[in-house]
Write a protein that holds these residues in place. Structure first.
Motif, mmCIF file in Angstrom:
data_model
loop_
_atom_site.group_PDB
_atom_site.id
_atom_site.type_symbol
_atom_site.label_atom_id
_atom_site.label_comp_id
_atom_site.label_asym_id
_atom_site.label_seq_id
_atom_site.Cartn_x
_atom_site.Cartn_y
_atom_site.Cartn_z
ATOM 1 N N ILE A 1 0.849 -1.202 0.000
ATOM 2 C CA ILE A 1 0.000 0.000 0.000
ATOM 3 C C ILE A 1 0.884 1.252 0.000
ATOM 4 C CG2 ILE A 1 -1.807 1.274 1.236
ATOM 5 C CD1 ILE A 1 -2.655 -1.553 2.418
ATOM 6 N N HIS B 1 -3.004 2.038 7.548
ATOM 7 C CA HIS B 1 -3.751 2.521 6.381
ATOM 8 C C HIS B 1 -5.250 2.319 6.608
ATOM 9 C CE1 HIS B 1 -0.198 3.175 3.931
ATOM 10 N NE2 HIS B 1 0.246 1.978 4.231
ATOM 11 N N THR C 1 -7.778 2.010 3.375
ATOM 12 C CA THR C 1 -7.559 1.120 2.230
ATOM 13 C C THR C 1 -8.498 -0.092 2.308
ATOM 14 O OG1 THR C 1 -5.247 1.784 2.170
ATOM 15 C CG2 THR C 1 -5.819 -0.260 1.012
#
Ligand code: CP3
Length: 344
Positions: free
Chosen positions: A194, A235, A238
């Protein structure tokens, strides 16, 4: 904002888009002549995975040919045990082969060179995000700990994963240690993907369907929940797709137990069950890959049923498992056209 146009991301987050976006599991693979040609030039399968020039090339092949809405990084789930120091080779006609891991080996797995071995994968992701069309969602992935462990324990694919199931019953603590280590490393691996530009990630649990309920909770749900927790801590926005293939009625509690964003479903999931699952968030699937091989009426009816039953909610159109090498390209074209030209 550029991301606004990536409809797969919108759908994964719960928006309904019709016709739905489409991609295929194993979309870069042996059914494509250009893949077979690059693979020959690369030498072996692992040379494709660890060489960003080749890996970018084959990742882009199905995007150029079919214009899919998502592109999945070309690699393999078994690069994770490979980066932990296990040997790995791919034999023509047999698939992956590794030295079976013994109970005492688990403590010797080394994370020292992990990101160094996987650095070419991160480089591939970085280049892909630059080279892909703006509107194409880039997916990273890893294998779920249980599925990766089945290959580490047996040393090759088996039809029912008996070696790994027995290992778990005989050595529950060693199994837990192995799955925990794989969960931690897989989370780090996804975080780096990511960081490098993956827009969303998928966790493949291809062998979750062979377990009883208690083992499913312990080997599949618990480690995947840990991966999700760790990835989200870094994250939070995501999307994470979970794909517990063959989970049957155990699909029902999977999203809530693991925290995944979207649920990948195989073709054995009844569309009525899929509709209920869709009530809690996006689903992805679930055409039988053999309908794609057969083509004609079998293909059209399979596509139409999914669109009819699931098209009014958040759906990413996909196969229920990877495309097989026998699937004719003309049938893929027909499937894509049928989805793209669908009307409500
Ligand atoms: O296009 C994509 O989907 C991305 C690439 C990808 C591959 N493997 C390439 C591959 C992905 C996402 C995977 C995941 C993977 N690998 C899984 C989970 C998904 C699933 O299919 O269940 C599993 C279980 C593996 C392990 C693995 N790799 C097996 C069992 C095999 C042999 C079976 C086969 O199809 O040959 C592989 C080899 C493999 N991985 C190939 C490809 C394109 C074929 C290798 C070749 O070119 O000879």
């Amino acid at each position: 904002m550029a991301e606004k146009k990536r409809i797969v991301l919108d759908v994964l987050r719960g928006e309904t888009v019709f016709p739905p976006p489409i991609w295929m599991m194993r979309q870069a693979g042996r059914y494509l002549p250009e893949y077979r040609e690059t693979r020959k030039r690369a030498g072996g399968f692992l040379d494709l995975c660890y060489n960003p020039d080749f890996a970018v090339e084959v990742t882009l092949q199905p995007i150029k040919r079919f214009g899919f809405d998502a592109s999945i990084l070309f690699s393999d789930i078994l690069v994770v045990p490979h980066a932990l120091g296990r040997d790995l080779r791919f034999e023509e006609g047999r698939g992956p082969v590794m030295t079976p891991i013994a109970m005492e080996d688990i403590a010797t797995l080394s994370t020292e060179a992990f990101h160094e071995v996987l650095a070419p994968v991160y480089e591939t992701v970085r280049r892909l995000r630059k080279e892909l069309p703006e509107e194409t969602t880039l997916l990273g992935f890893c294998g779920a700990p249980w599925t990766v462990a089945t290959y580490m324990i047996a040393g090759h694919g088996t039809p029912d994963q008996a070696p790994a199931r027995l290992f778990g019953y005989r050595h529950p603590e060693a199994m837990r240690d192995l799955l925990d280590l794989l969960a931690r490393q897989s989370a780090d691996y996804l975080i780096r993907q990511i960081d490098a530009g993956a827009d969303a990630v998928q966790i493949f649990d291809s062998w979750s369907g062979v377990l009883d309920e208690a083992c499913f909770q312990d080997y599949c749900m618990r480690p995947v929940a840990e991966i999700v927790r760790r990835v989200r801590a870094v994250h939070p926005d995501t999307p994470i797709i979970g794909f517990p293939k063959g989970a049957g009625s155990l699909y029902d509690g999977y999203r809530a137990a693991t925290g995944i964003t979207a649920l990948g479903i195989d073709w054995s999931v009844p569309l009525s069950q899929a509709k209920t699952l869709q009530g809690h968030g996006a689903v992805q699937g679930n055409l039988d890959p053999l309908r794609l091989v057969a083509g004609g009426k079998a293909l059209d009816e399979g596509v139409d049923a999914i669109l009819r039953e699931l098209g009014s909610g958040p759906l990413v159109f996909n196969l229920g498992h990877g495309i097989t090498p026998e699937a004719p390209i003309a049938h893929v074209e027909r499937m894509v056209a049928r989805v793209r030209e669908a009307t409500t």
